[in-house]
Write an enzyme that holds these catalytic residues in place. Structure first.
Site, PDB file in Angstrom:
ATOM      1  CB  SER A 141       3.870  -0.676   2.617  1.00 26.03           C
ATOM      2  OG  SER A 141       4.221  -0.179   1.503  1.00 26.03           O
ATOM      3  CE1 TYR A 154       8.652  -0.976   5.094  1.00 24.59           C
ATOM      4  CE2 TYR A 154       8.320  -1.109   2.802  1.00 24.59           C
ATOM      5  CZ  TYR A 154       8.023  -0.634   4.102  1.00 24.59           C
ATOM      6  OH  TYR A 154       6.835   0.368   4.617  1.00 24.59           O
TER       7      TYR A 154
HETATM    8  P1  NAP Z   1       8.971   7.619   9.838  1.00 25.79           P
HETATM    9  O1  NAP Z   1       8.568   9.214   9.532  1.00 25.79           O
HETATM   10  O2  NAP Z   1      10.201   7.122   9.800  1.00 25.79           O
HETATM   11  O3  NAP Z   1       8.365   7.478  11.403  1.00 25.79           O
HETATM   12  C1  NAP Z   1       8.388   6.263  11.713  1.00 25.79           C
HETATM   13  C2  NAP Z   1       7.787   6.256  13.268  1.00 25.79           C
HETATM   14  O4  NAP Z   1       8.136   4.647  13.780  1.00 25.79           O
HETATM   15  C3  NAP Z   1       8.487   7.122  14.151  1.00 25.79           C
HETATM   16  O5  NAP Z   1       7.654   7.662  14.996  1.00 25.79           O
HETATM   17  C4  NAP Z   1       9.447   5.970  15.069  1.00 25.79           C
HETATM   18  O6  NAP Z   1       9.801   6.574  16.389  1.00 25.79           O
HETATM   19  C5  NAP Z   1       8.701   4.565  14.880  1.00 25.79           C
HETATM   20  N1  NAP Z   1       9.696   3.496  15.200  1.00 25.79           N
HETATM   21  C6  NAP Z   1      10.477   3.196  14.251  1.00 25.79           C
HETATM   22  N2  NAP Z   1      11.103   2.141  14.922  1.00 25.79           N
HETATM   23  C7  NAP Z   1      10.615   1.890  15.947  1.00 25.79           C
HETATM   24  C8  NAP Z   1      10.880   1.064  17.062  1.00 25.79           C
HETATM   25  N3  NAP Z   1      11.614  -0.128  17.200  1.00 25.79           N
HETATM   26  N4  NAP Z   1       9.907   0.787  18.164  1.00 25.79           N
HETATM   27  C9  NAP Z   1       8.973   2.233  18.289  1.00 25.79           C
HETATM   28  N5  NAP Z   1       8.864   2.955  17.470  1.00 25.79           N
HETATM   29  C10 NAP Z   1       9.537   2.951  16.208  1.00 25.79           C
HETATM   30  O7  NAP Z   1       8.055   6.840   9.003  1.00 25.79           O
HETATM   31  P2  NAP Z   1       6.554   6.782   8.366  1.00 25.79           P
HETATM   32  O8  NAP Z   1       6.461   7.044   6.747  1.00 25.79           O
HETATM   33  O9  NAP Z   1       5.920   7.728   9.129  1.00 25.79           O
HETATM   34  O10 NAP Z   1       6.392   5.402   8.436  1.00 25.79           O
HETATM   35  C11 NAP Z   1       5.254   4.970   9.674  1.00 25.79           C
HETATM   36  C12 NAP Z   1       4.555   3.592   8.893  1.00 25.79           C
HETATM   37  O11 NAP Z   1       4.432   3.761   7.778  1.00 25.79           O
HETATM   38  C13 NAP Z   1       5.808   2.451   8.922  1.00 25.79           C
HETATM   39  O12 NAP Z   1       5.022   1.238   9.317  1.00 25.79           O
HETATM   40  C14 NAP Z   1       6.075   2.143   7.385  1.00 25.79           C
HETATM   41  O13 NAP Z   1       6.458   1.088   7.038  1.00 25.79           O
HETATM   42  C15 NAP Z   1       4.689   2.766   6.829  1.00 25.79           C
HETATM   43  N6  NAP Z   1       4.597   3.224   5.388  1.00 25.79           N
HETATM   44  C16 NAP Z   1       5.496   4.347   5.140  1.00 25.79           C
HETATM   45  C17 NAP Z   1       5.458   4.600   3.927  1.00 25.79           C
HETATM   46  C18 NAP Z   1       6.235   6.039   3.333  1.00 25.79           C
HETATM   47  O14 NAP Z   1       6.549   5.912   2.168  1.00 25.79           O
HETATM   48  N7  NAP Z   1       6.545   6.781   4.310  1.00 25.79           N
HETATM   49  C19 NAP Z   1       4.533   3.965   2.832  1.00 25.79           C
HETATM   50  C20 NAP Z   1       3.920   2.938   3.285  1.00 25.79           C
HETATM   51  C21 NAP Z   1       3.883   2.692   4.489  1.00 25.79           C
HETATM   52  P3  NAP Z   1      11.051   6.568  17.014  1.00 25.79           P
HETATM   53  O15 NAP Z   1      12.086   6.998  16.168  1.00 25.79           O
HETATM   54  O16 NAP Z   1      10.854   7.822  18.142  1.00 25.79           O
HETATM   55  O17 NAP Z   1      11.181   5.118  17.727  1.00 25.79           O
END
Ligand code: NAP
Length: 236
Positions: A141, A154
Site C-alpha cells: 500500500s 496498518y
Molecule cells: P477487501 O475487499 O476487504 O478484500 C480483502 C480480501 O482479503 C478478501 O478476499 C478477504 O477474504 C481476504 N482476507 C482478509 N483477511 C483474511 C484472512 N485472515 N485470511 C485469508 N483471507 C483474508 O480489501 P481489498 O481492498 O481488496 O484489499 C486487498 C489488499 O489490498 C489488502 O492487503 C489491502 O491491505 C491492500 N490494499 C487495499 C487498498 C484499498 O484502498 N482498498 C489500498 C492499498 C492496499 P475472506 O473475507 O473471504 O477471508
C-alpha cells in the site's frame, strides 16, 4: 495470452483486489488456486472461472493460520504440479488512534497482513527454488511508504511487507525468482468503505489487477520490483 498455463495462487481472492487479480490472470491463461475464508464468495468465483473454461481450485483458509497456508501451497502443487506465481493479497485494516488500539488488534493486523505473507512466501519458495523460476507479488500500500494518521498499525504492516519483500528479492533473484511489490493508493473495494469520499476518482480493483498482470507477464529476465499505483487525477 501473457500467463498461459502459469500456475497462480491468489490469497484473499473472495472479493476486491484479489478477486480481480484472479479474473485477470485467468483471462491471460493462468491456472488458478484461489483462497479466502468466505466459502460462498469463493465458490461463486470458482464457478465463474470454471464457466469461462479456466482451470481452478479453491482452498478455504485463513492466512493467519500457518496450517491453512501450508495446505494452500501444498494443495496447489498437488493439483497442478508446480507454482509459478504467488499473490500475497489477503489483508485488512483497523483505523483508530494508537491510544485506542488494543494489543490483540495490533497482533491480528500483523498476523494477517505480514505474518501470513511471510508463511506463504516461505512455503512457495520451497517449490520455486526447486523450479528455478517464480514470481511473488505482494499487495502492499502507499500506506507502506507514507505516514498515516489513525492508521499507524496498518501502515506498519505495509512498511514491514515492503521491507520484507525487498530483502527476500535479494535472496532469491539468483534462483530466477522475481519479487514484486505493488503499492496502491485508495482502491474502491469493501476495505475501509466508510472512509471513501471520492469513489468515482479512486483506483479500481481492475487497475491493480492490470499492474499485477504487467509485472507477472514481463520476460523472465526482467523484474519490475516495485510499483506505486495512484489515481491519475484524484481531485474531482
Ligand atoms: P477487501 O475487499 O476487504 O478484500 C480483502 C480480501 O482479503 C478478501 O478476499 C478477504 O477474504 C481476504 N482476507 C482478509 N483477511 C483474511 C484472512 N485472515 N485470511 C485469508 N483471507 C483474508 O480489501 P481489498 O481492498 O481488496 O484489499 C486487498 C489488499 O489490498 C489488502 O492487503 C489491502 O491491505 C491492500 N490494499 C487495499 C487498498 C484499498 O484502498 N482498498 C489500498 C492499498 C492496499 P475472506 O473475507 O473471504 O477471508
Amino acid at each position: 495470452m501473457k500467463l498461459k498455463d502459469r500456475v497462480a495462487v491468489v490469497t484473499g481472492a473472495s472479493r476486491g483486489i484479489g478477486r480481480s487479480i484472479a479474473l485477470h490472470f485467468a483471462g491471460e491463461g493462468a491456472k488458478l488456486a484461489i483462497s479466502g475464508r468466505d466459502p460462498d464468495r469463493l465458490t461463486e468465483l470458482h464457478d465463474e472461472l470454471r464457466a469461462k473454461g479456466n482451470e481452478v481450485i479453491s482452498i478455504l483458509g485463513d492466512v493467519s493460520n500457518e496450517a491453512d497456508v501450508v495446505k494452500l501451497i501444498k494443495g496447489t502443487v498437488e493439483a497442478f504440479g508446480r507454482i509459478d506465481i504467488l499473490v500475497n493479497n489477503a489483508g485488512f485494516g483497523i483505523f483508530k488512534p494508537v491510544i485506542h488500539m488494543k494489543t490483540e488488534e495490533f497482533d491480528s493486523l500483523f498476523g494477517v497482513n505480514m505474518r501470513g505473507a511471510f508463511i506463504a512466501t516461505r512455503e512457495a519458495l520451497r517449490y520455486m527454488i526447486a523450479q528455478n523460476d517464480g514470481v511473488i507479488i505482494n499487495i502492499a500500500s502507499l500506506a507502506g511508504k507514507n505516514a498515516l494518521e489513525n492508521g499507524a498499525a496498518y501502515a506498519a504492516t505495509k512498511w514491514a511487507m515492503i521491507g520484507f519483500a525487498k530483502s527476500v528479492m535479494l535472496e532469491v533473484r539468483k534462483h530466477n525468482i522475481r519479487v514484486v511489490t505493488i503499492s496502491p493508493g485508495s482502491v474502491d473495494t469493501d476495505f475501509g468503505l466508510s472512509n471513501r469520499h471520492n469513489r468515482d476518482r479512486i483506483l479500481k480493483p481492475d487497475d491493480v489487477a492490470e499492474a499485477a498482470v504487467l509485472a507477472a507477464g514481463l520476460p523472465a529476465t526482467a523484474m519490475m520490483s516495485e510499483i506505486d499505483l495512484r489515481p491519475t487525477n484524484p481531485k474531482a
